[in-house]
Design a protein around this motif. Structure first.
Motif, PDB file in Angstrom:
ATOM      1  N   SER A 219       8.270 -13.058   1.417  1.00  0.00           N
ATOM      2  CA  SER A 219       9.241 -12.735   0.366  1.00  0.00           C
ATOM      3  C   SER A 219       9.343 -13.833  -0.684  1.00  0.00           C
ATOM      4  CB  SER A 219      10.628 -12.506   0.982  1.00  0.00           C
ATOM      5  OG  SER A 219      11.167 -13.716   1.494  1.00  0.00           O
ATOM      6  N   GLU A 223       2.611 -12.256  -4.922  1.00  0.00           N
ATOM      7  CA  GLU A 223       1.681 -11.278  -4.374  1.00  0.00           C
ATOM      8  C   GLU A 223       0.353 -11.361  -5.129  1.00  0.00           C
ATOM      9  OE1 GLU A 223       3.260  -7.333  -4.352  1.00  0.00           O
ATOM     10  OE2 GLU A 223       5.217  -7.956  -3.595  1.00  0.00           O
ATOM     11  N   SER A 266      13.804 -12.736  -5.817  1.00  0.00           N
ATOM     12  CA  SER A 266      12.545 -12.026  -5.972  1.00  0.00           C
ATOM     13  C   SER A 266      11.473 -12.973  -6.493  1.00  0.00           C
ATOM     14  CB  SER A 266      12.708 -10.868  -6.963  1.00  0.00           C
ATOM     15  OG  SER A 266      11.461 -10.252  -7.238  1.00  0.00           O
ATOM     16  N   SER A 270       5.784 -10.032  -8.273  1.00  0.00           N
ATOM     17  CA  SER A 270       6.154  -9.085  -7.222  1.00  0.00           C
ATOM     18  C   SER A 270       7.032  -8.013  -7.860  1.00  0.00           C
ATOM     19  CB  SER A 270       6.923  -9.785  -6.099  1.00  0.00           C
ATOM     20  OG  SER A 270       7.477  -8.849  -5.193  1.00  0.00           O
ATOM     21  N   ARG A 271       7.159  -6.892  -7.187  1.00  0.00           N
ATOM     22  CA  ARG A 271       8.076  -5.847  -7.656  1.00  0.00           C
ATOM     23  C   ARG A 271       9.207  -5.601  -6.657  1.00  0.00           C
ATOM     24  NH1 ARG A 271       3.072  -4.104  -9.683  1.00  0.00           N
ATOM     25  NH2 ARG A 271       3.138  -3.904 -11.960  1.00  0.00           N
ATOM     26  N   ARG A 272       9.347  -6.468  -5.676  1.00  0.00           N
ATOM     27  CA  ARG A 272      10.308  -6.232  -4.620  1.00  0.00           C
ATOM     28  C   ARG A 272      11.523  -7.145  -4.749  1.00  0.00           C
ATOM     29  NH1 ARG A 272       7.925  -2.479  -1.945  1.00  0.00           N
ATOM     30  NH2 ARG A 272       9.680  -2.208  -0.517  1.00  0.00           N
ATOM     31  N   TYR A 274      14.740  -8.936  -2.483  1.00  0.00           N
ATOM     32  CA  TYR A 274      15.112  -9.351  -1.134  1.00  0.00           C
ATOM     33  C   TYR A 274      16.529  -9.916  -1.132  1.00  0.00           C
ATOM     34  CZ  TYR A 274      10.032  -9.149  -0.512  1.00  0.00           C
ATOM     35  OH  TYR A 274       8.725  -8.735  -0.477  1.00  0.00           O
ATOM     36  N   ASP A 297      14.431  -6.550   2.995  1.00  0.00           N
ATOM     37  CA  ASP A 297      13.617  -6.051   1.889  1.00  0.00           C
ATOM     38  C   ASP A 297      14.345  -4.851   1.297  1.00  0.00           C
ATOM     39  OD1 ASP A 297      11.791  -4.812   0.204  1.00  0.00           O
ATOM     40  OD2 ASP A 297      10.075  -5.169   1.512  1.00  0.00           O
ATOM     41  N   GLY A 299      13.494  -3.094  -1.331  1.00  0.00           N
ATOM     42  CA  GLY A 299      12.636  -2.157  -2.044  1.00  0.00           C
ATOM     43  C   GLY A 299      12.226  -2.648  -3.418  1.00  0.00           C
ATOM     44  N   GLU A 300      11.618  -1.744  -4.187  1.00  0.00           N
ATOM     45  CA  GLU A 300      11.082  -2.117  -5.492  1.00  0.00           C
ATOM     46  C   GLU A 300      12.171  -2.147  -6.561  1.00  0.00           C
ATOM     47  OE1 GLU A 300       7.570  -0.367  -6.897  1.00  0.00           O
ATOM     48  OE2 GLU A 300       6.438  -0.645  -5.047  1.00  0.00           O
ATOM     49  N   LYS A 301      11.978  -3.042  -7.529  1.00  0.00           N
ATOM     50  CA  LYS A 301      12.878  -3.103  -8.675  1.00  0.00           C
ATOM     51  C   LYS A 301      12.110  -3.397  -9.971  1.00  0.00           C
ATOM     52  CE  LYS A 301      12.476  -7.699  -8.765  1.00  0.00           C
ATOM     53  NZ  LYS A 301      11.062  -7.531  -8.382  1.00  0.00           N
TER      54      LYS A 301
END
Length: 417
Positions: A219, A223, A266, A270-272, A274, A297, A299-301
């Motif tokens: 996290s 990525e 975040s 990345s698109r996630r 936490y 996690d 999810g995506e944002k």
């Protein structure tokens, strides 16, 4: 039985029909439907608070009607103030000229490169000095946490970050201050790293105790391979195979819940999204393994640089792929708050009551990401927009005794894209 018609009979018949029927004409071409990308149109009202022709802005914080802006020097070692107060359309070095402007003073006694900024629950200004000057290594004492009381304009806290908390390639990026843990509060910092060594940093204000945590957790890491579409160009982050072509890095944006019980964060690449409980993160006895079990996690944002929360717990997230700012609602749904071609590289973001402020630094146009060509086009903007759009009204039927719009409201209307 077939009848045989001679050519003169056919011609006579055609002439007779022409005399009886109206003149024929060619059919008009069919109207081809045209598709429109509704997501490409500007959306959301915003006001341009300030235009900057000098260094690009990054950090932003507002308290008591006062606006503070950070101008880091890690990308361009500029000669202007690194921390300034915006008053009546002009920038003033803050807290004073000697501290904010370049000088020969020891790095620990002046501001080197102010990046992320925030306001604590007491209305005090906090900033992270990443300490980095473009083209130079980190100097001892340069990277630090700064607390300034706007009531007196004096620095009340200056906590120098040192090894092993600070690494040679550290990029102390953003911070949030939690006054519910620790005798004088706890500071959470994102080290997004100028290399590939990101981590969360925790600092106890009272003692100055500090440590890096979760450096190896997924996290926290950027990525890769990772593709982002920036100003219409598909760009790939995949070191060491590809040189960075857009602003990239590990853990970057972070924000607190209204009660300071939860830290959201975040990675930049990345698109996630936490989260982790602050009670655990502020506990220096917790191991990385114990902290990791508490990470959620969410999810995506989308691709985000800055994050900010409002009093309702909604999270505002910048998005440099879409020239936009989105909002994650408490039920996990999203709204588009602002979308406009001028919203290039939205960076620092801050919620002050019912208004959201955001700096636009055009960072993805820096020369280091574009073959040595600086593609930025000043001015750079500081914008703001309401957390909630006003209820629609019927302009043809003004309410009895309705007052004229305030100057600020008129400006926001005029600024609608």
């Amino acid at each position: 039985m077939f009848m045989t018609m001679h050519r003169r009979d056919l011609l006579f018949g055609a002439a007779l029909m022409a005399a009886v029927l109206p003149a024929a004409r060619a059919a008009e071409p069919a109207q081809m439907p045209i598709n429109h990308d509704h997501g490409a149109a500007p959306e959301g009202p915003f006001e341009i608070v300030a235009r900057f022709d000098g260094p690009g802005p990054s950090g932003i914080a507002v308290t008591g009607g006062r606006v503070f802006v950070g101008f880091p020097r890690h990308a361009v070692n500029h000669k202007g103030a690194t921390l300034a107060e915006l008053k009546n359309g002009r920038l003033y070095p803050y807290p004073d000229v000697a501290t904010s402007m370049p000088s020969d003073r020891p790095p620990a006694t002046r501001l080197m490169s102010i990046h992320g900024m925030t306001i604590d629950a007491k209305g005090r200004l906090w900033a992270i000095d990443d300490g980095k000057l473009a083209g130079a290594p980190l100097a001892p004492g340069a990277a630090k946490v700064i607390g300034i009381d706007p009531a007196t304009n004096r620095i009340f806290a200056s906590i120098v970050l040192r090894a092993p908390t600070l690494l040679p390639d550290s990029h102390m990026n953003d911070l949030r201050v939690d006054l519910t843990h620790g005798a004088q509060g706890t500071v959470f910092i994102t080290d997004s790293s100028f290399g590939q060594s990101p981590a969360l940093v925790v600092v106890d204000v009272a003692s100055g105790r500090q440590r890096r945590v979760l450096a190896s957790h997924p996290s926290i890491q950027a990525e890769h391979p990772f593709m982002a579409v920036v100003e219409g160009r598909p760009l790939v982050f995949d070191p060491p195979a590809h040189k960075p072509a857009f602003v990239s890095g590990g853990v970057d944006g972070l924000t607190l819940s209204p009660d300071s019980a939860t830290l959201y964060y975040s990675p930049l690449t990345s698109r996630r999204l936490y989260s982790i409980p602050t009670a655990l993160l502020a506990d220096f006895d917790q191991t990385d393994a114990q902290l990791a079990t508490a990470i959620r996690d969410l999810g995506e944002k989308g691709v985000a640089d800055g994050l900010a929360s409002d009093a309702q717990g909604r999270i505002y997230t910048t998005n440099f792929e879409h020239d936009a700012i989105f909002r994650r609602n408490t039920d996990g749904t999203f709204d588009t708050m602002v979308h406009d071609p001028r919203v290039l590289s939205p960076d620092g973001i801050f919620v002050d009551g019912t208004m959201v402020y955001c700096t636009l630094g055009q960072w993805n146009r820096l020369g280091g990401l574009n073959g040595g060509h600086d593609l930025r086009v000043p001015p750079y903007y500081l914008i703001r927009f309401p957390t909630d759009a006003p209820a629609p009204v019927d302009a043809t039927r003004p309410a009895p005794g309705e007052l004229p719009l305030s100057p600020g409201a008129e400006l926001r209307q005029q600024s609608r894209p």
